[in-house]
Design a protein around this motif. Structure first.
Motif, PDB file in Angstrom:
ATOM      1  N   PHE A 157      25.801 -28.261   4.237  1.00  0.00           N
ATOM      2  CA  PHE A 157      25.344 -27.644   2.982  1.00  0.00           C
ATOM      3  C   PHE A 157      25.200 -28.653   1.849  1.00  0.00           C
ATOM      4  O   PHE A 157      24.811 -28.280   0.748  1.00  0.00           O
ATOM      5  CB  PHE A 157      26.345 -26.562   2.534  1.00  0.00           C
ATOM      6  N   THR A 176      19.702 -31.668   1.220  1.00  0.00           N
ATOM      7  CA  THR A 176      18.578 -31.048   0.505  1.00  0.00           C
ATOM      8  C   THR A 176      18.113 -29.743   1.152  1.00  0.00           C
ATOM      9  O   THR A 176      17.434 -28.954   0.512  1.00  0.00           O
ATOM     10  CB  THR A 176      17.386 -32.021   0.451  1.00  0.00           C
ATOM     11  N   ARG A 177      18.431 -29.523   2.434  1.00  0.00           N
ATOM     12  CA  ARG A 177      18.030 -28.264   3.087  1.00  0.00           C
ATOM     13  C   ARG A 177      19.226 -27.708   3.856  1.00  0.00           C
ATOM     14  O   ARG A 177      19.671 -28.309   4.835  1.00  0.00           O
ATOM     15  CB  ARG A 177      16.817 -28.503   4.010  1.00  0.00           C
ATOM     16  N   LYS A 178      19.732 -26.551   3.383  1.00  0.00           N
ATOM     17  CA  LYS A 178      20.955 -25.962   3.948  1.00  0.00           C
ATOM     18  C   LYS A 178      20.779 -25.583   5.405  1.00  0.00           C
ATOM     19  O   LYS A 178      19.831 -24.861   5.761  1.00  0.00           O
ATOM     20  CB  LYS A 178      21.333 -24.697   3.163  1.00  0.00           C
ATOM     21  N   THR A 179      21.711 -26.038   6.238  1.00  0.00           N
ATOM     22  CA  THR A 179      21.558 -25.915   7.685  1.00  0.00           C
ATOM     23  C   THR A 179      22.902 -25.649   8.344  1.00  0.00           C
ATOM     24  O   THR A 179      23.925 -26.143   7.864  1.00  0.00           O
ATOM     25  CB  THR A 179      20.982 -27.240   8.244  1.00  0.00           C
ATOM     26  N   ARG A 180      22.908 -24.847   9.415  1.00  0.00           N
ATOM     27  CA  ARG A 180      24.106 -24.720  10.255  1.00  0.00           C
ATOM     28  C   ARG A 180      23.799 -25.233  11.657  1.00  0.00           C
ATOM     29  O   ARG A 180      22.756 -24.909  12.224  1.00  0.00           O
ATOM     30  CB  ARG A 180      24.564 -23.262  10.331  1.00  0.00           C
ATOM     31  N   TRP A 181      24.703 -26.045  12.172  1.00  0.00           N
ATOM     32  CA  TRP A 181      24.568 -26.542  13.547  1.00  0.00           C
ATOM     33  C   TRP A 181      25.581 -25.831  14.433  1.00  0.00           C
ATOM     34  O   TRP A 181      26.787 -25.875  14.154  1.00  0.00           O
ATOM     35  CB  TRP A 181      24.804 -28.050  13.589  1.00  0.00           C
ATOM     36  N   ASP A 223      16.975 -37.318  13.295  1.00  0.00           N
ATOM     37  CA  ASP A 223      16.252 -36.046  13.132  1.00  0.00           C
ATOM     38  C   ASP A 223      17.134 -35.015  12.448  1.00  0.00           C
ATOM     39  O   ASP A 223      16.693 -34.329  11.513  1.00  0.00           O
ATOM     40  CB  ASP A 223      15.775 -35.512  14.490  1.00  0.00           C
ATOM     41  N   ASP A 224      18.368 -34.874  12.916  1.00  0.00           N
ATOM     42  CA  ASP A 224      19.297 -33.924  12.287  1.00  0.00           C
ATOM     43  C   ASP A 224      19.588 -34.327  10.841  1.00  0.00           C
ATOM     44  O   ASP A 224      19.610 -33.492   9.936  1.00  0.00           O
ATOM     45  CB  ASP A 224      20.612 -33.843  13.075  1.00  0.00           C
ATOM     46  N   ASN A 242      17.785 -36.126   8.727  1.00  0.00           N
ATOM     47  CA  ASN A 242      16.643 -35.988   7.827  1.00  0.00           C
ATOM     48  C   ASN A 242      16.211 -34.531   7.679  1.00  0.00           C
ATOM     49  O   ASN A 242      15.638 -34.149   6.661  1.00  0.00           O
ATOM     50  CB  ASN A 242      15.488 -36.855   8.319  1.00  0.00           C
ATOM     51  N   SER A 243      16.481 -33.720   8.684  1.00  0.00           N
ATOM     52  CA  SER A 243      16.206 -32.289   8.577  1.00  0.00           C
ATOM     53  C   SER A 243      17.057 -31.665   7.472  1.00  0.00           C
ATOM     54  O   SER A 243      16.565 -30.883   6.657  1.00  0.00           O
ATOM     55  CB  SER A 243      16.508 -31.625   9.924  1.00  0.00           C
ATOM     56  N   ALA A 244      18.330 -32.006   7.445  1.00  0.00           N
ATOM     57  CA  ALA A 244      19.244 -31.410   6.462  1.00  0.00           C
ATOM     58  C   ALA A 244      19.350 -32.250   5.191  1.00  0.00           C
ATOM     59  O   ALA A 244      19.944 -31.810   4.206  1.00  0.00           O
ATOM     60  CB  ALA A 244      20.633 -31.238   7.076  1.00  0.00           C
ATOM     61  N   GLY A 245      18.771 -33.454   5.219  1.00  0.00           N
ATOM     62  CA  GLY A 245      18.841 -34.320   4.042  1.00  0.00           C
ATOM     63  C   GLY A 245      20.211 -34.934   3.847  1.00  0.00           C
ATOM     64  O   GLY A 245      20.720 -35.013   2.731  1.00  0.00           O
TER      65      GLY A 245
END
Lengths: 217, 217
Positions: free
Chosen positions: B172, B175-180, B200-201, B203-206
């Protein structure tokens, strides 16, 4: 066994009746569209890059009605002086030029684009575009696209969402299970249902064009 | 106001007492380590690539004790014949060579590595490694690393997890909120607490090195 016209009519009637009885499928599924880096151009910038009076060449319709990929590609450069070549131009022309890249791309160029909704370019990052006839030094216009879903007003009713809402999405159909929060809903009568993600998000979760994700209720 | 030695002693005693009363901080926080593409080599493959009797040059210790980045880099190629140059070699030498890349890299090389735990190379993808003195055509050994967390047995007690468990992580702080989901726990006395993700992970979530993520309870 003899197949009479009456028998055929009876079978057809039965099938049609069954189809009408089947409830409309309620689903949370949304297909994925992966956006690679791309460039939208204003008329002025297009003419600087390709020459006065030039017209972009339509190559392929995109999934969103009216949007298309052009035959033309351009080169991006930033302070790193390491170029990214072959960046696709998308049509139609827009009021302002906009360059959408991934964070992975941003490290190669050494630019720092904000995560933004397409079209919201005020104060976004500068980047330089190289064309066959000229160079455009954008003062702003380089962004990393936010995660968003295009849908029609009918889709919005089915999903129970409205334009501008933010929802969460489960990306479970790829190689690495992921949830994306705060995915923006964009509703317009010309939109086709599709969630747009960039290559970083796609490759993180192991998804590709046509992969299916689900809205978290 | 006069500050006597006795008064100072009293204040220090009070502070120490308060510190002792404060319960040990219970946290779900884990720092991030971003793994760029890299290569582990067997002794045989190292000598094929760099020459008989060659020794890798220690450049920098990595966060996990005993692991280090080498001065040496190599070139990867796959069926696309588009090379990825400057891929870092990590030490120490291993029983089997292993090449860890991102899905983004896999498209450039046109190889299809499975998402795997490091070391589990059986049936993984082939890839070719180019060195200054020779070429190694790995029949298997190219993987995309799974998301995993290194920790000590003490950390495992604090977090209430065990080696081989799978947990979920909220990313969290980027820059982009993500759950793995399904992040693998690896416990070893020599491990330092760190979640390893690929570019990749990240840069996806920043996220970047040192970013903090949290274990979902």
């Amino acid at each position: 066994m003899e197949i009479t016209t009456a028998a055929v009519a009876e079978i057809v009637k039965k099938i049609v009746a069954e189809m009408e009885e089947t409830p409309k499928q309620v689903t949370n599924e949304v297909p994925i569209g992966v956006s690679n880096r791309h460039i939208h151009l204003s008329k002025d910038d297009m003419e600087t890059l390709f020459g006065k009076g030039y017209e972009l060449t339509h190559m392929k319709d995109l999934s969103q009605p009216g949007q298309f990929a052009c035959k033309e590609t351009l080169t991006l450069v930033g302070p790193s002086m390491r170029a990214i070549e072959g960046v696709r131009v998308l049509g139609p022309l827009r009021k302002n030029s906009q360059v959408e890249i991934s964070m992975t791309d941003s490290f190669q160029l050494k630019v720092k684009p904000p995560v933004r909704e397409s079209g919201k370019i005020e104060g976004s990052a500068p980047v330089t575009i190289i064309g066959p006839k000229g160079i455009v030094e954008l003062k702003e216009g380089c962004i990393i696209a936010n995660r968003h879903i295009h849908m029609s007003p009918d889709d919005a009713v089915v999903f129970g969402v409205a334009d501008g809402d933010y929802i969460d999405i489960d990306a479970f159909s790829g190689t690495r299970k992921t949830r994306w929060f705060d995915v923006q809903i964009r509703v317009h009568k010309d939109f086709r249902l599709e969630m747009h993600i960039d290559t970083d998000d796609a490759n993180s979760a192991g998804l590709k064009n046509g992969s299916v994700v689900t809205i978290v209720k």
